[in-house]
Design an enzyme around this catalytic site. Structure first.
Site, PDB file in Angstrom:
ATOM      1  N   ARG A  51       0.804  -1.218   0.000  1.00 42.04           N
ATOM      2  CA  ARG A  51       0.000   0.000   0.000  1.00 42.04           C
ATOM      3  C   ARG A  51       0.841   1.274   0.000  1.00 42.04           C
ATOM      4  O   ARG A  51       0.371   2.357  -0.288  1.00 42.04           O
ATOM      5  CB  ARG A  51      -0.907   0.000   1.216  1.00 42.04           C
ATOM      6  CG  ARG A  51      -2.355  -0.106   0.805  1.00 42.04           C
ATOM      7  CD  ARG A  51      -3.270   0.017   1.944  1.00 42.04           C
ATOM      8  NE  ARG A  51      -2.675  -0.490   3.179  1.00 42.04           N
ATOM      9  CZ  ARG A  51      -3.368  -0.703   4.279  1.00 42.04           C
ATOM     10  NH1 ARG A  51      -4.644  -0.468   4.292  1.00 42.04           N
ATOM     11  NH2 ARG A  51      -2.800  -1.147   5.370  1.00 42.04           N
ATOM     12  N   ASP A  92      -3.933  -0.869  -3.574  1.00 43.11           N
ATOM     13  CA  ASP A  92      -4.825  -0.860  -2.419  1.00 43.11           C
ATOM     14  C   ASP A  92      -5.785  -2.033  -2.618  1.00 43.11           C
ATOM     15  O   ASP A  92      -6.636  -2.003  -3.517  1.00 43.11           O
ATOM     16  CB  ASP A  92      -5.570   0.477  -2.366  1.00 43.11           C
ATOM     17  CG  ASP A  92      -6.463   0.551  -1.129  1.00 43.11           C
ATOM     18  OD1 ASP A  92      -6.367   1.555  -0.418  1.00 43.11           O
ATOM     19  OD2 ASP A  92      -7.238  -0.400  -0.865  1.00 43.11           O
ATOM     20  N   ILE A  93      -5.604  -3.036  -1.815  1.00 40.81           N
ATOM     21  CA  ILE A  93      -6.358  -4.268  -2.057  1.00 40.81           C
ATOM     22  C   ILE A  93      -7.871  -4.038  -1.904  1.00 40.81           C
ATOM     23  O   ILE A  93      -8.669  -4.531  -2.697  1.00 40.81           O
ATOM     24  CB  ILE A  93      -5.861  -5.392  -1.128  1.00 40.81           C
ATOM     25  CG1 ILE A  93      -4.433  -5.773  -1.550  1.00 40.81           C
ATOM     26  CG2 ILE A  93      -6.762  -6.621  -1.204  1.00 40.81           C
ATOM     27  CD1 ILE A  93      -3.666  -6.539  -0.539  1.00 40.81           C
ATOM     28  N   LYS A 148       0.269 -20.332   5.544  1.00 40.63           N
ATOM     29  CA  LYS A 148      -0.603 -20.627   6.653  1.00 40.63           C
ATOM     30  C   LYS A 148      -0.803 -19.365   7.492  1.00 40.63           C
ATOM     31  O   LYS A 148       0.014 -18.459   7.363  1.00 40.63           O
ATOM     32  CB  LYS A 148      -0.020 -21.750   7.506  1.00 40.63           C
ATOM     33  CG  LYS A 148       1.357 -21.407   8.121  1.00 40.63           C
ATOM     34  CD  LYS A 148       1.687 -22.349   9.207  1.00 40.63           C
ATOM     35  CE  LYS A 148       1.420 -21.762  10.557  1.00 40.63           C
ATOM     36  NZ  LYS A 148       2.456 -20.847  11.046  1.00 40.63           N
ATOM     37  N   ASP A 177       4.090 -24.863   3.419  1.00 44.83           N
ATOM     38  CA  ASP A 177       4.441 -25.178   4.797  1.00 44.83           C
ATOM     39  C   ASP A 177       5.957 -25.182   4.775  1.00 44.83           C
ATOM     40  O   ASP A 177       6.573 -26.122   4.259  1.00 44.83           O
ATOM     41  CB  ASP A 177       3.907 -26.555   5.189  1.00 44.83           C
ATOM     42  CG  ASP A 177       4.210 -26.850   6.649  1.00 44.83           C
ATOM     43  OD1 ASP A 177       5.357 -26.615   7.063  1.00 44.83           O
ATOM     44  OD2 ASP A 177       3.311 -27.292   7.369  1.00 44.83           O
ATOM     45  N   HIS A 178       6.577 -24.126   5.296  1.00 43.53           N
ATOM     46  CA  HIS A 178       8.019 -23.981   5.039  1.00 43.53           C
ATOM     47  C   HIS A 178       8.843 -25.098   5.670  1.00 43.53           C
ATOM     48  O   HIS A 178       9.975 -25.322   5.268  1.00 43.53           O
ATOM     49  CB  HIS A 178       8.523 -22.587   5.442  1.00 43.53           C
ATOM     50  CG  HIS A 178       8.721 -22.376   6.908  1.00 43.53           C
ATOM     51  ND1 HIS A 178       7.695 -22.109   7.766  1.00 43.53           N
ATOM     52  CD2 HIS A 178       9.837 -22.406   7.675  1.00 43.53           C
ATOM     53  CE1 HIS A 178       8.170 -21.968   8.993  1.00 43.53           C
ATOM     54  NE2 HIS A 178       9.462 -22.148   8.969  1.00 43.53           N
ATOM     55  N   LYS A 182      12.652 -27.481   4.418  1.00 44.23           N
ATOM     56  CA  LYS A 182      13.902 -27.546   5.187  1.00 44.23           C
ATOM     57  C   LYS A 182      14.723 -28.738   4.702  1.00 44.23           C
ATOM     58  O   LYS A 182      14.186 -29.817   4.459  1.00 44.23           O
ATOM     59  CB  LYS A 182      13.616 -27.664   6.689  1.00 44.23           C
ATOM     60  CG  LYS A 182      13.096 -26.361   7.292  1.00 44.23           C
ATOM     61  CD  LYS A 182      12.960 -26.470   8.794  1.00 44.23           C
ATOM     62  CE  LYS A 182      12.196 -25.285   9.357  1.00 44.23           C
ATOM     63  NZ  LYS A 182      13.029 -24.166   9.743  1.00 44.23           N
ATOM     64  N   ASP A 235      -0.828 -22.878  15.286  1.00 46.11           N
ATOM     65  CA  ASP A 235       0.339 -22.243  14.664  1.00 46.11           C
ATOM     66  C   ASP A 235       1.391 -23.263  14.240  1.00 46.11           C
ATOM     67  O   ASP A 235       2.064 -23.084  13.227  1.00 46.11           O
ATOM     68  CB  ASP A 235       0.952 -21.249  15.671  1.00 46.11           C
ATOM     69  CG  ASP A 235       2.075 -20.420  15.067  1.00 46.11           C
ATOM     70  OD1 ASP A 235       1.855 -19.833  13.993  1.00 46.11           O
ATOM     71  OD2 ASP A 235       3.175 -20.359  15.671  1.00 46.11           O
ATOM     72  N   HIS A 240       3.016 -27.698  10.581  1.00 43.42           N
ATOM     73  CA  HIS A 240       4.408 -28.173  10.558  1.00 43.42           C
ATOM     74  C   HIS A 240       4.577 -29.555  11.198  1.00 43.42           C
ATOM     75  O   HIS A 240       5.172 -30.450  10.619  1.00 43.42           O
ATOM     76  CB  HIS A 240       5.331 -27.199  11.301  1.00 43.42           C
ATOM     77  CG  HIS A 240       5.265 -25.793  10.800  1.00 43.42           C
ATOM     78  ND1 HIS A 240       5.083 -25.485   9.475  1.00 43.42           N
ATOM     79  CD2 HIS A 240       5.367 -24.597  11.439  1.00 43.42           C
ATOM     80  CE1 HIS A 240       5.081 -24.164   9.324  1.00 43.42           C
ATOM     81  NE2 HIS A 240       5.243 -23.604  10.504  1.00 43.42           N
ATOM     82  N   LYS A 339       6.902 -21.966  22.737  1.00 41.29           N
ATOM     83  CA  LYS A 339       7.717 -20.741  22.717  1.00 41.29           C
ATOM     84  C   LYS A 339       8.396 -20.625  24.078  1.00 41.29           C
ATOM     85  O   LYS A 339       7.904 -21.148  25.082  1.00 41.29           O
ATOM     86  CB  LYS A 339       6.817 -19.513  22.543  1.00 41.29           C
ATOM     87  CG  LYS A 339       5.955 -19.556  21.288  1.00 41.29           C
ATOM     88  CD  LYS A 339       6.673 -18.984  20.120  1.00 41.29           C
ATOM     89  CE  LYS A 339       5.787 -18.958  18.886  1.00 41.29           C
ATOM     90  NZ  LYS A 339       6.562 -18.895  17.654  1.00 41.29           N
TER      91      LYS A 339
END
Ligand code: BG6
Length: 490
Positions: A51, A92-93, A148, A177-178, A182, A235, A240, A339
């Protein structure tokens, strides 16, 4: 050994959300590395949009700063060539303003591969896809990449997939999905299917249990707003960790063809034994970090970071999953992620069963069962714990040692970031490392009842001190079965 790469055809990659964190930390650096290695075709373009009121040069400056922050040893000549590929379009979406400009740029080369990378929140996926469709930007050679979270639950994932699916065919949709990009995750497939050694033992007769740990030492920091709407189960586990579980547990696919691999992963997801309100207490643990210490310094708790003392979002989850099929019946898969844990480490531990009978006398010592450790990060590598005779005289004394294979030591090449491989796969049109819609649905089918049971429970997540391994209940979850979390590989 020198790294090799496969060439890709000419392309225009459009990045929506190009002034965001993902572009800054991952996408721009990944594309730069691919360019340095000579993988990008001469005329490939990266069309960035956001934007902000930027000129092409303003954005190039922004990208150059991102690279200086995230890439070591920038080469000025490479940098200039790379920046020359970048264009900027203000979009601008909401109002759709800017799509005409995008169309003008793209139509200069309507016949090359076109990829739209939606590096934006999922609430914008639908609108962007619809506007791309309405502007007539979808060619035969077009793909779209979405990140995701794909929904908050099965029902919202369906709506999201329907919206994207109204504009793009499934073969054009790349759900990233990163973790699948890997290096060591792919090595898991090499280990299993390019060696004769493991596969005959890869079943309930020889494997006692599997542990998958994805531990992070960082807290949620600036992402607290998003994170509080998700939590560790959505998450990390829904995507993952379940993907890792699939790669460990799936049957050998017919080939590396995208649908062969994804068909096998889907079967695993469908075979996951449901967790219900009745057994939820016994097989799930959720936690939330309190103030503590991390990397030697004091750190605040989750609620303080969030600025909301009432949140019951989990920042830690441990689960006992079971796969109800012939290969895995009775073999628990213990999963945990969180975490602000003691260390940043991601590992898959495959614990083999003990030998059936010992021929050694007591002086030989305890014979520990074999254990295969696949270390995803940091220090990627594979370790096999085996018993050997202690060297030297003194009789037959046995001890367990690691047969250690550190990738950094074995191959003196830079370990590419997952996004480098995945973006090139998008251009190549190879969906093997991307989630198919039915996989996402099946993962939610397993996760939804856990979310529901937690929502209906009076209990809150258990507190754990930042810098520890999570709530003690997670240790009990495994110890109740007479097992322990493997700490030796950590
Ligand atoms: C993301 C999650 O998908 O993966 C983050 O949203 C998490 O919360 C991250 O930190 C972990 O990725 P990596 O590659 O650093 O292990």
């Amino acid at each position: 050994m020198a790294a090799r790469f496969l060439e890709v055809d000419d392309f225009d990659l459009v990045v929506f959300g190009a002034s965001g964190d993902l572009a800054h930390r991952k996408l721009i650096p990944a594309l730069y590395h691919r360019d340095c290695d000579g993988q990008l075709p001469e005329n490939a373009r990266i069309v960035c949009s956001a934007r902000r009121d930027y000129s092409h040069d303003d954005y190039r400056e922004w990208a150059s700063l991102a690279l200086k922050e995230h890439v070591r040893d920038i080469d000025e000549a490479h940098l200039n060539r790379f920046l020359g590929r970048i264009y900027y379009v203000k979009i601008d979406i909401g109002s759709g303003e800017g799509f005409d400009d995008l169309k003008k740029i793209l139509n200069e080369r309507a016949d090359v591969i076109r990829a739209f990378y939606l590096a934006v929140g999922p609430d914008l996926f639908g609108t962007i896809c619809e506007k791309i469709g309405r502007a007539g930007l979808v060619t035969d050679q077009t793909r779209v990449v979405i990140e995701k979270p794909i929904g908050k639950d099965g029902a919202s994932a369906k709506i999201l997939n329907d919206t994207v699916g109204a504009v793009f065919d499934e073969h054009q949709i790349f759900r990233i999905d990163h973790y699948l990009g890997k290096e060591t995750v792919q090595n898991l497939m090499a280990l299993r299917f390019a060696n004769a050694l493991f596969e005959p033992l890869w079943n309930a007769a020889h494997i006692d249990h599997v542990q998958i740990t994805v531990a992070e030492s960082l807290g949620v920091g600036g992402r607290a707003g998003y994170y509080d709407t998700a939590g560790a189960l959505r998450d990390m586990v829904q995507n993952h960790i379940l993907q890792l579980l699939c790669l460990v547990a799936m049957e050998p696919p017919e080939s590396m063809d995208a649908d062969s691999v994804r068909d096998e992963k889907l079967k695993v997801l469908k075979a996951l034994a449901p967790i219900s309100e009745q057994n939820m207490e016994k097989v799930t643990v959720r936690g939330q970090y309190r103030a503590g210490a991390s990397a030697g310094g004091a750190v605040p708790g989750y609620l303080e970071e969030l600025g909301d003392q009432t949140s019951t979002t989990e920042t830690f989850v441990a689960l006992k999953a079971e796969i109800a099929n012939w290969r895995w019946a009775g073999v628990p898969f213990y999963l945990r992620t969180g975490k602000r844990l003691a260390q940043r480490v991601s590992e898959i531990v495959v614990q083999f069963r003990p030998i059936p009978h010992s021929i050694f006398d007591e002086e030989a010592g305890t014979i520990s069962a074999n254990r295969l450790i696949i270390r995803l990060q940091p220090d990627e590598g594979v370790q096999m714990k085996v018993m050997i005779k202690d060297p030297g005289p003194g009789g037959m004394r046995l001890r367990q040692v690691p047969l250690d294979m550190s990738f950094a030591e074995a191959f003196k090449v830079r370990n590419p970031d997952a996004y480098e491989r995945l973006i090139m796969d998008v251009i190549r049109g190879n969906q093997t490392l991307f989630m198919r819609r039915d996989e996402v649905d099946a993962a939610w089918t397993w996760v939804d009842p856990i979310l529901e049971a937690w929502a209906n429970s009076k209990d809150k997540p258990r507190g754990y001190t930042a810098g520890t391994w999570g709530p003690s209940a997670s240790i009990a979850l495994v110890e109740r079965d007479g097992r322990t979390w493997a700490e030796d590989g950590l």
